[in-house]
Scaffold this active site. Structure first.
Site, PDB file in Angstrom:
ATOM      1  CB  ALA A 135      -7.483   7.328   1.573  1.00 22.95           C
ATOM      2  CG  ASN A 155       0.294   3.230   2.422  1.00 19.87           C
ATOM      3  OD1 ASN A 155       1.276   2.899   2.901  1.00 19.87           O
ATOM      4  ND2 ASN A 155      -0.115   2.653   1.339  1.00 19.87           N
ATOM      5  CG  HIS A 214     -10.619   4.353   4.509  1.00 23.92           C
ATOM      6  ND1 HIS A 214     -10.036   3.029   4.218  1.00 23.92           N
ATOM      7  CD2 HIS A 214     -10.438   4.930   3.432  1.00 23.92           C
ATOM      8  CE1 HIS A 214      -9.427   3.144   3.187  1.00 23.92           C
ATOM      9  NE2 HIS A 214      -9.535   4.288   2.422  1.00 23.92           N
TER      10      HIS A 214
HETATM   11  N1  LIG Z   1      -1.421   7.448   2.629  1.00 19.70           N
HETATM   12  C1  LIG Z   1      -2.583   7.067   1.842  1.00 19.70           C
HETATM   13  O1  LIG Z   1      -3.553   7.448   2.076  1.00 19.70           O
HETATM   14  C2  LIG Z   1      -2.339   6.456   0.527  1.00 19.70           C
HETATM   15  C3  LIG Z   1      -1.228   5.977   0.162  1.00 19.70           C
HETATM   16  N2  LIG Z   1      -1.215   5.523  -1.198  1.00 19.70           N
HETATM   17  C4  LIG Z   1       0.176   4.964  -1.655  1.00 19.70           C
HETATM   18  O2  LIG Z   1       0.710   5.970  -2.623  1.00 19.70           O
HETATM   19  C5  LIG Z   1       1.454   5.324  -3.474  1.00 19.70           C
HETATM   20  C6  LIG Z   1       1.223   5.682  -4.753  1.00 19.70           C
HETATM   21  O3  LIG Z   1       0.068   5.154  -5.330  1.00 19.70           O
HETATM   22  P1  LIG Z   1      -0.520   5.449  -6.535  1.00 19.70           P
HETATM   23  O4  LIG Z   1       0.000   6.425  -7.509  1.00 19.70           O
HETATM   24  O5  LIG Z   1      -1.922   5.123  -6.754  1.00 19.70           O
HETATM   25  O6  LIG Z   1       0.295   3.890  -7.038  1.00 19.70           O
HETATM   26  P2  LIG Z   1       0.492   3.407  -8.431  1.00 19.70           P
HETATM   27  O7  LIG Z   1       0.843   2.036  -8.521  1.00 19.70           O
HETATM   28  O8  LIG Z   1      -0.487   4.006  -9.584  1.00 19.70           O
HETATM   29  O9  LIG Z   1       1.886   4.344  -8.857  1.00 19.70           O
HETATM   30  C7  LIG Z   1       2.986   4.069  -8.227  1.00 19.70           C
HETATM   31  C8  LIG Z   1       4.379   4.131  -9.111  1.00 19.70           C
HETATM   32  O10 LIG Z   1       5.500   4.051  -8.364  1.00 19.70           O
HETATM   33  C9  LIG Z   1       6.574   3.277  -9.168  1.00 19.70           C
HETATM   34  N3  LIG Z   1       7.255   2.509  -8.230  1.00 19.70           N
HETATM   35  C10 LIG Z   1       6.963   1.632  -7.334  1.00 19.70           C
HETATM   36  N4  LIG Z   1       7.948   0.996  -6.569  1.00 19.70           N
HETATM   37  C11 LIG Z   1       9.026   2.102  -6.910  1.00 19.70           C
HETATM   38  C12 LIG Z   1      10.361   2.147  -6.622  1.00 19.70           C
HETATM   39  N5  LIG Z   1      10.975   1.478  -5.564  1.00 19.70           N
HETATM   40  N6  LIG Z   1      10.948   2.990  -7.277  1.00 19.70           N
HETATM   41  C13 LIG Z   1      10.501   4.062  -8.106  1.00 19.70           C
HETATM   42  N7  LIG Z   1       9.293   3.847  -8.597  1.00 19.70           N
HETATM   43  C14 LIG Z   1       8.654   2.937  -8.201  1.00 19.70           C
HETATM   44  C15 LIG Z   1       5.522   2.066 -10.098  1.00 19.70           C
HETATM   45  O11 LIG Z   1       6.382   1.834 -11.334  1.00 19.70           O
HETATM   46  C16 LIG Z   1       4.263   3.136 -10.466  1.00 19.70           C
HETATM   47  O12 LIG Z   1       4.582   3.928 -11.680  1.00 19.70           O
HETATM   48  C17 LIG Z   1       1.333   3.561  -3.100  1.00 19.70           C
HETATM   49  O13 LIG Z   1       2.739   3.202  -2.454  1.00 19.70           O
HETATM   50  C18 LIG Z   1      -0.024   3.766  -2.574  1.00 19.70           C
HETATM   51  O14 LIG Z   1      -0.042   2.432  -1.837  1.00 19.70           O
HETATM   52  C19 LIG Z   1      -2.379   5.227  -1.940  1.00 19.70           C
HETATM   53  C20 LIG Z   1      -3.456   5.642  -1.386  1.00 19.70           C
HETATM   54  C21 LIG Z   1      -3.706   6.342  -0.119  1.00 19.70           C
HETATM   55  O1  LIG Z   2      -6.964   5.091  -0.948  1.00 22.98           O
HETATM   56  C1  LIG Z   2      -7.148   4.364  -0.065  1.00 22.98           C
HETATM   57  O2  LIG Z   2      -8.434   4.319  -0.019  1.00 22.98           O
HETATM   58  C2  LIG Z   2      -6.499   3.907   1.009  1.00 22.98           C
HETATM   59  C3  LIG Z   2      -5.223   3.093   0.398  1.00 22.98           C
HETATM   60  O3  LIG Z   2      -5.227   2.737  -0.887  1.00 22.98           O
HETATM   61  C4  LIG Z   2      -4.042   3.095   1.511  1.00 22.98           C
HETATM   62  O4  LIG Z   2      -4.133   3.513   2.437  1.00 22.98           O
HETATM   63  O5  LIG Z   2      -2.951   2.605   0.816  1.00 22.98           O
END
Ligand SMILES: NC(=O)C1=CN([C@@H]2O[C@H](COP(=O)(O)OP(=O)(O)OC[C@H]3O[C@@H](n4cnc5c(N)ncnc54)[C@H](O)[C@@H]3O)[C@@H](O)[C@H]2O)C=CC1
Ligand SMILES: O=C([O-])CC(=O)C(=O)O
Length: 272
Positions: free
Chosen positions: A125, A192, A222
């Site tokens: 992000a 993250n 951010h």
């Molecule tokens: N690197 C970055 O900039 C960003 C990273 N993220 C992270 O990316 C990941 C995915 O985000 P979203 O799809 O929006 O979240 P979300 O909550 O919509 O989906 C996550 C899915 O993973 C499943 N899940 C959680 N833990 C699990 C496990 N141990 N084993 C199997 N399935 C599991 C959940 O049931 C859910 O369906 C999150 O951890 C979020 O914090 C989100 C936004 C920015």
């Molecule tokens: O999506 C974003 O803006 C940031 C976020 O959730 C993350 O870094 O985990």
């Protein structure tokens, strides 16, 4: 054609799967897993080319995939990352906060070398990591201020021990100030990006994080400031949240898709 295994069928996993299904990412989605059977079934229902739903996360990499894409949680990263590399598969991680545990980072970094595999961490992000990487050795300070609507911060571990009630916040309020290391464990689904920033720059103990809850914003903003001998860089990224998960910005999903496209294509690559 590269074969992809997907871990996590939530907001991000669904958009990644749809991008593969539509041909935007030139690959085949062969296997998926989510700890919620409902989520994985819902995702597969949306796809024309149906992947197999495996029974546990470790079965993703024991199948013939080229890369496992994690879009689940920090716990999922801790659970499967090493076995993915041991099974000689590449790995893309979105829940980057898990890597701030130094022992995990070192084990995975060694495993990449031992098994000749790569872990990809998309910029997620935020933007500007290319510049920060280049000035890494001259950085004197690095910080990020993240502002989100209170609804995007709900459920974070931080609130288990804090007196702050998100429902009572009626103007822009700083709710956390500390290091990236503290922030990712207290707000695992929100910051993250601070982990990414600190892994690129001065480390998690020296990267400053401020989290602001603002009931008057519709964006996940951010603001990054990096200073040192090279000069100063500032980046402000005003993201719209994903429509299915207000915690996650649309840019994070697009960044995951772009990283996978790059992984799957032999082509001219732009940027550092
Ligand atoms: N690197 C970055 O900039 C960003 C990273 N993220 C992270 O990316 C990941 C995915 O985000 P979203 O799809 O929006 O979240 P979300 O909550 O919509 O989906 C996550 C899915 O993973 C499943 N899940 C959680 N833990 C699990 C496990 N141990 N084993 C199997 N399935 C599991 C959940 O049931 C859910 O369906 C999150 O951890 C979020 O914090 C989100 C936004 C920015
Ligand atoms: O999506 C974003 O803006 C940031 C976020 O959730 C993350 O870094 O985990």
């Amino acid at each position: 054609m590269k074969r992809i295994g997907l871990l996590g069928c939530g907001a991000m996993g669904t958009q990644i799967a749809l991008a593969i299904d539509s041909g935007q990412i030139p690959a085949t989605l062969t296997h998926v897993f989510d700890e919620s059977k409902e989520k994985s079934a819902l995702l597969v229902e949306k796809l024309t080319n149906k992947p197999e739903i495996v029974e546990n996360s470790h079965l993703l990499s024991s199948n013939p995939v080229d890369i496992v894409v994690e879009a689940a949680s920090q716990d999922a990263v801790m659970d499967v990352s090493l076995s993915v590399l041991q099974n000689k598969k590449d790995l893309m991680i979105m829940s980057v906060g898990a890597l701030l545990d130094e022992s995990i980072y070192d084990i995975l970094s060694d495993a990449c070398k031992d098994f000749k595999k790569t872990i990809y961490l998309p910029s997620g992000a935020i933007a500007g990591l290319d510049g920060i990487k280049s000035v890494k050795n001259e950085l004197e300070s690095l910080s990020i201020t993240t502002t989100k609507h209170p609804r995007s911060l709900k459920g974070a571990k931080f609130f288990e021990t804090s007196d702050i009630n998100l429902d009572e916040i009626n103007s822009s309020t700083v709710i956390f100030e500390g290091t990236a290391k503290e922030a990712v464990s207290l707000f695992p689904a929100n910051i993250n990006v601070a982990a990414l920033l600190s892994l690129t720059g001065v480390g998690s103990e020296k990267t400053g994080v401020k989290i602001v809850a603002d009931p008057n914003t519709e964006k996940n903003t951010h603001h990054i400031v990096a200073e040192g001998k090279f000069g100063k860089m500032t980046f402000t990224i005003e993201n719209y949240p994903d429509e299915n998960n207000p915690k996650t910005s649309r840019l994070a999903i697009l960044s995951a898709i772009e990283t996978l496209k790059k992984y799957c294509l032999n082509d001219i690559q732009i940027g550092t």
